[in-house]
Design an enzyme around this catalytic site. Structure first.
Site, mmCIF file in Angstrom:
data_model
loop_
_atom_site.group_PDB
_atom_site.id
_atom_site.type_symbol
_atom_site.label_atom_id
_atom_site.label_comp_id
_atom_site.label_asym_id
_atom_site.label_seq_id
_atom_site.Cartn_x
_atom_site.Cartn_y
_atom_site.Cartn_z
ATOM 1 N N HIS A 99 0.805 -1.223 0.000
ATOM 2 C CA HIS A 99 0.000 0.000 0.000
ATOM 3 C C HIS A 99 0.847 1.286 0.000
ATOM 4 O O HIS A 99 0.312 2.392 0.036
ATOM 5 C CB HIS A 99 -0.934 -0.037 1.236
ATOM 6 C CG HIS A 99 -2.122 0.864 1.138
ATOM 7 N ND1 HIS A 99 -2.365 1.882 2.039
ATOM 8 C CD2 HIS A 99 -3.129 0.913 0.243
ATOM 9 C CE1 HIS A 99 -3.490 2.496 1.714
ATOM 10 N NE2 HIS A 99 -3.977 1.934 0.629
ATOM 11 N N LYS B 176 3.044 4.409 -1.316
ATOM 12 C CA LYS B 176 2.949 5.264 -2.516
ATOM 13 C C LYS B 176 4.110 6.233 -2.430
ATOM 14 O O LYS B 176 3.932 7.391 -2.058
ATOM 15 C CB LYS B 176 1.649 6.082 -2.548
ATOM 16 C CG LYS B 176 0.415 5.377 -2.065
ATOM 17 C CD LYS B 176 -0.185 5.962 -0.832
ATOM 18 C CE LYS B 176 -1.463 5.258 -0.422
ATOM 19 N NZ LYS B 176 -1.852 4.060 -1.083
ATOM 20 N N ASP C 134 17.177 9.838 -7.189
ATOM 21 C CA ASP C 134 18.641 9.911 -7.035
ATOM 22 C C ASP C 134 19.086 9.556 -5.615
ATOM 23 O O ASP C 134 20.090 10.090 -5.132
ATOM 24 C CB ASP C 134 19.163 11.296 -7.438
ATOM 25 C CG ASP C 134 19.074 11.502 -8.951
ATOM 26 O OD1 ASP C 134 18.970 10.498 -9.693
ATOM 27 O OD2 ASP C 134 19.088 12.665 -9.387
#
Lengths: 223, 223
Positions: B155, B157, B162
């Site tokens: 779940h 996100k 870099d």
């Protein structure tokens, strides 16, 4: 060429100037250290889930001072750390939660409300009527709750403790998310994050004020 | 009692000590200022959604250098800012996304891949087969994708640019979430957050390595 008695005052002046310089430098160092200690570095912490199931009775006010004898492990866990951060609230707790059905997190919020902490809760209208929602619990009586009136989701999942600590991430406040999902929660005290989230909460709180509901289209909207 | 010629060297010594002390203090101040300017303060930014719909052609490489003539507004928006942060990647991009169907965000990731940025993407297996998932786009060919094998949801996100900028929040990378939901995204460069998220990504990346799949129970599990 060697200094005579007449030279003594200058000798003293030179030594005194050097000594004063060093003393001032030392004082500046001391003050700087004290100021740094006084301004504790902002808390920056990350919790990852799923959390192992642990006993939270000691945190949430178990039956008494005796140690809990339940068969669950009694060590630390991401959920226990999240509960501790929440329970540190002394004055205010703003909650902006898409889903809220975890009994432990619900109990923590009830405890804070009973201790006199001002709790305000914003949630998503689709979710709040689902079975298990903490908003349906009679223990939530007295806690101010507002919900959206929009077609989109109120998908935030954040809490603000005493207007200075932000708790936010991907975690919905449900047992499924806590025990089964890969989730993250950030604990943040930097003003660059806390202040915009507080402003977002106040904006939503005002927008979802039932006094502002329009159940019937206005004349302008009808045209 | 007044100083004679003999006193001069002491006079000089006193003055020189004071001067040296002041010069050192000034040098320390200058060096501190230079060091602070050199270590740019870490970026700390919050984006709130829903985002107004704006034209992103200029960011995502439109048809040419001519200004876009489409009827959408061409100003700034939370989505445009999110795209700019992502497109700043020069070497690597780690993505850990529950849902990924936004065409604009998909195009940004494809652009980075074409520019030679090493893109690695972890997603949830339930979501990746849904219609509109960017993982089904032929333009994603060549991008390394791994997915969970668990009953719980992957779940998260988040994105890491870099290995030094974390982009995380409540926002699923879908048009519904971007245009309709109340969502938040934090842009973070503090190592206290970036490093644990990088470690979480590497942990998940290794765990979801297809080479580690066990399609049949082992002897031990059968017992």
């Amino acid at each position: 060429m060697w200094p005579g008695l007449e030279a003594l005052p200058w000798r003293w002046a030179g030594g005194a100037a050097l000594g004063l310089g060093l003393a001032l430098e030392a004082l500046a160092l001391l003050l700087r250290g004290w100021w740094r200690r006084r301004r504790r570095a902002p808390r920056r912490e990350v919790l990852f889930f799923p959390s192992p199931v642990t006993c939270t009775a000691a945190l949430l006010g178990g039956p008494g001072p005796a140690p809990c004898l339940c068969p669950l492990p009694h060590g630390d866990s991401p959920l226990a750390r999240l509960l501790r951060r929440l329970l540190s609230a002394r004055r205010s707790l703003e909650l902006c939660l898409f889903a809220f059905s975890s009994p432990q997190l619900g109990r923590a919020v009830q405890l804070l409300h009973r201790r006199g902490v001002r709790v305000r809760l914003v949630t998503d209208s689709d979710y709040m009527v689902l079975t298990g929602s903490q908003m349906g619990s009679p223990h939530f009586a007295g806690i101010q709750v507002r919900h959206d009136q929009e077609s989109g989701y109120m998908h935030h999942k954040f809490a603000i403790v005493d207007k200075k600590m932000l708790i936010t991430g991907s975690l919905n406040w449900t047992t499924q998310a806590i025990q089964n999902n890969r989730e993250n929660v950030l604990i943040v005290e930097d003003a660059e994050y806390v202040e915009p989230f507080l402003a977002e909460f106040e904006r939503i709180w005002e927008e979802y004020n039932p006094a502002n509901y329009t159940f019937f289209p206005t004349e302008k909207e009808q045209k």
